[in-house]
Motif scaffolding. Structure first.
Motif, PDB file in Angstrom:
ATOM      1  N   GLY A  85       1.908  -7.242   1.642  1.00 50.98           N
ATOM      2  CA  GLY A  85       1.692  -6.651   0.061  1.00 50.98           C
ATOM      3  C   GLY A  85       1.085  -5.052   0.125  1.00 50.98           C
ATOM      4  N   HIS A  86       1.031  -4.758   1.469  1.00 52.05           N
ATOM      5  CA  HIS A  86       0.683  -3.316   1.476  1.00 52.05           C
ATOM      6  C   HIS A  86       1.640  -2.056   1.090  1.00 52.05           C
ATOM      7  CE1 HIS A  86      -3.541  -3.389   3.927  1.00 52.05           C
ATOM      8  NE2 HIS A  86      -3.495  -4.085   2.844  1.00 52.05           N
ATOM      9  N   THR A  87       1.768  -1.416   0.024  1.00 50.56           N
ATOM     10  CA  THR A  87       2.862  -0.494  -0.280  1.00 50.56           C
ATOM     11  C   THR A  87       2.956   0.712   0.387  1.00 50.56           C
ATOM     12  OG1 THR A  87       1.511   0.345  -2.232  1.00 50.56           O
ATOM     13  CG2 THR A  87       2.948  -1.633  -2.576  1.00 50.56           C
TER      14      THR A  87
ATOM     15  N   ARG B   8      -1.624   0.371   3.826  1.00 52.34           N
ATOM     16  CA  ARG B   8      -2.749   0.461   2.891  1.00 52.34           C
ATOM     17  C   ARG B   8      -2.188   0.024   1.528  1.00 52.34           C
ATOM     18  NH1 ARG B   8      -3.614   4.008  -0.982  1.00 52.34           N
ATOM     19  NH2 ARG B   8      -1.955   5.451  -0.468  1.00 52.34           N
ATOM     20  N   ALA B   9      -3.386  -0.659   1.030  1.00 53.64           N
ATOM     21  CA  ALA B   9      -3.118  -1.304  -0.153  1.00 53.64           C
ATOM     22  C   ALA B   9      -3.215  -0.307  -1.261  1.00 53.64           C
ATOM     23  CB  ALA B   9      -4.033  -2.613  -0.400  1.00 53.64           C
ATOM     24  N   SER B  10      -2.409  -0.545  -2.404  1.00 58.52           N
ATOM     25  CA  SER B  10      -2.791   0.415  -3.440  1.00 58.52           C
ATOM     26  C   SER B  10      -4.168   0.532  -3.856  1.00 58.52           C
ATOM     27  CB  SER B  10      -1.849   0.162  -4.709  1.00 58.52           C
ATOM     28  OG  SER B  10      -0.346   0.287  -4.398  1.00 58.52           O
ATOM     29  N   ARG B  11      -4.464   1.758  -4.521  1.00 55.75           N
ATOM     30  CA  ARG B  11      -5.875   1.911  -5.000  1.00 55.75           C
ATOM     31  C   ARG B  11      -6.851   1.508  -3.913  1.00 55.75           C
ATOM     32  NH1 ARG B  11      -5.465   2.111 -10.498  1.00 55.75           N
ATOM     33  NH2 ARG B  11      -3.427   1.677 -11.422  1.00 55.75           N
ATOM     34  N   ASN B  12      -6.673   1.704  -2.918  1.00 56.30           N
ATOM     35  CA  ASN B  12      -7.500   1.317  -1.710  1.00 56.30           C
ATOM     36  C   ASN B  12      -7.653   2.544  -0.680  1.00 56.30           C
ATOM     37  OD1 ASN B  12      -9.298   0.351   0.188  1.00 56.30           O
ATOM     38  ND2 ASN B  12      -8.620  -1.616  -0.147  1.00 56.30           N
ATOM     39  N   THR B  13      -8.692   3.012  -0.199  1.00 60.87           N
ATOM     40  CA  THR B  13      -8.674   4.328   0.775  1.00 60.87           C
ATOM     41  C   THR B  13      -8.516   3.745   2.266  1.00 60.87           C
ATOM     42  OG1 THR B  13     -11.032   4.287   0.854  1.00 60.87           O
ATOM     43  CG2 THR B  13      -9.874   5.686  -0.704  1.00 60.87           C
ATOM     44  N   GLU B  14      -8.820   2.454   2.400  1.00 62.60           N
ATOM     45  CA  GLU B  14      -8.663   2.159   3.913  1.00 62.60           C
ATOM     46  C   GLU B  14      -7.560   1.878   4.524  1.00 62.60           C
ATOM     47  OE1 GLU B  14     -11.349  -1.129   4.814  1.00 62.60           O
ATOM     48  OE2 GLU B  14     -10.781  -0.970   6.850  1.00 62.60           O
TER      49      GLU B  14
END
Lengths: 115, 113
Positions: free
Chosen positions: B28-30, B95-101
């Motif tokens: 799911g991480h784009t 990293r997942a969208s809209r996430n900085t980690e």
């Protein structure tokens, strides 16, 4: 260009005591994120703590806290009650908000815990 | 999988050979990144994928390096005509969208002899 500087190649601390790792950075941006990552011998980077530049309050995560001085462009990591498992390389890193979120890294500090 | 998986863990190759390093990101991480970490240094950015496309390949050191992510999941970093200076740990992160980690794999240690 943004740069991240860690001036301490190696630090040592007695178990159960407190240690502070230093990091400075250079950027002309006003909106960004700062991170501390831990890299044990397994090589996997593990996020320790994150700070948003727009937040004045220093981030804390259990025994880990930061001292974020935006004007001075300083971002130090304090580890309280040091444990043997804290021994690792610690990297300071920067991300510019709105960018592709690639991390810009310092050279790292090796933390040694003395039993 | 539960985390980012990189294979092989270690690779020894002879100078001039071709190598492929694989990264299987978190489902799911784009966003997917490759970094190179030379001995005693911090990682350096190589390339960034958003989905299937290489959105930023400005960190690739020269045209011997190439990376693909054909289905927007697994990525392969390819190095042609390896040189001793290519020896390093190659780290992959997703990293997942809209996430900085960003979440990292354990890296591939490449040694060119």
């Amino acid at each position: 260009a943004q740069t991240v500087t860690q001036s301490q190649p190696e630090m040592s601390v007695q178990e159960a005591e407190t240690v502070t790792l230093s990091c400075t950075y250079d950027t002309s941006e006003s909106d960004y994120y700062l991170f501390w990552y831990k890299q044990p011998p397994s090589r996997q980077m593990i996020l320790v703590i994150r700070q948003e530049a727009y937040k004045q309050q220093n981030a804390t995560e259990n025994r880990f806290s930061v001292n974020f001085q935006k004007a001075a462009k300083s971002f130090s990591l304090k580890i309280s009650d040091s444990q043997l498992g804290d021994a690792a390389m610690y990297f300071c890193a920067y991300i510019r908000r709105g960018s592709n979120y690639q991390l810009i890294w310092g050279a790292g500090t090796k933390l040694i815990i003395k039993p | 999988g539960a985390g980012v998986s990189q294979t092989p863990s270690n690779k020894v190759t002879e100078k001039g050979k071709y190598v492929e390093l694989r990264c299987d990101p978190i489902s799911g991480h784009t966003a997917l990144y490759w970094y190179r970490q030379s001995l005693g240094q911090g990682p350096e950015f190589l390339i960034y994928f958003q989905g299937t496309g290489a959105a930023d390949d400005s960190g690739l050191p020269n045209d011997r390096f190439f990376a693909v992510r054909p289905e927007g999941s697994v990525s392969t970093l390819k190095i042609q005509r390896t040189e001793r200076g290519d020896s390093a740990v190659y780290l992959c992160a997703s990293r997942a969208s809209r996430n900085t980690e960003a979440f990292f794999g354990q890296g591939t240690r490449l040694t060119v002899v």
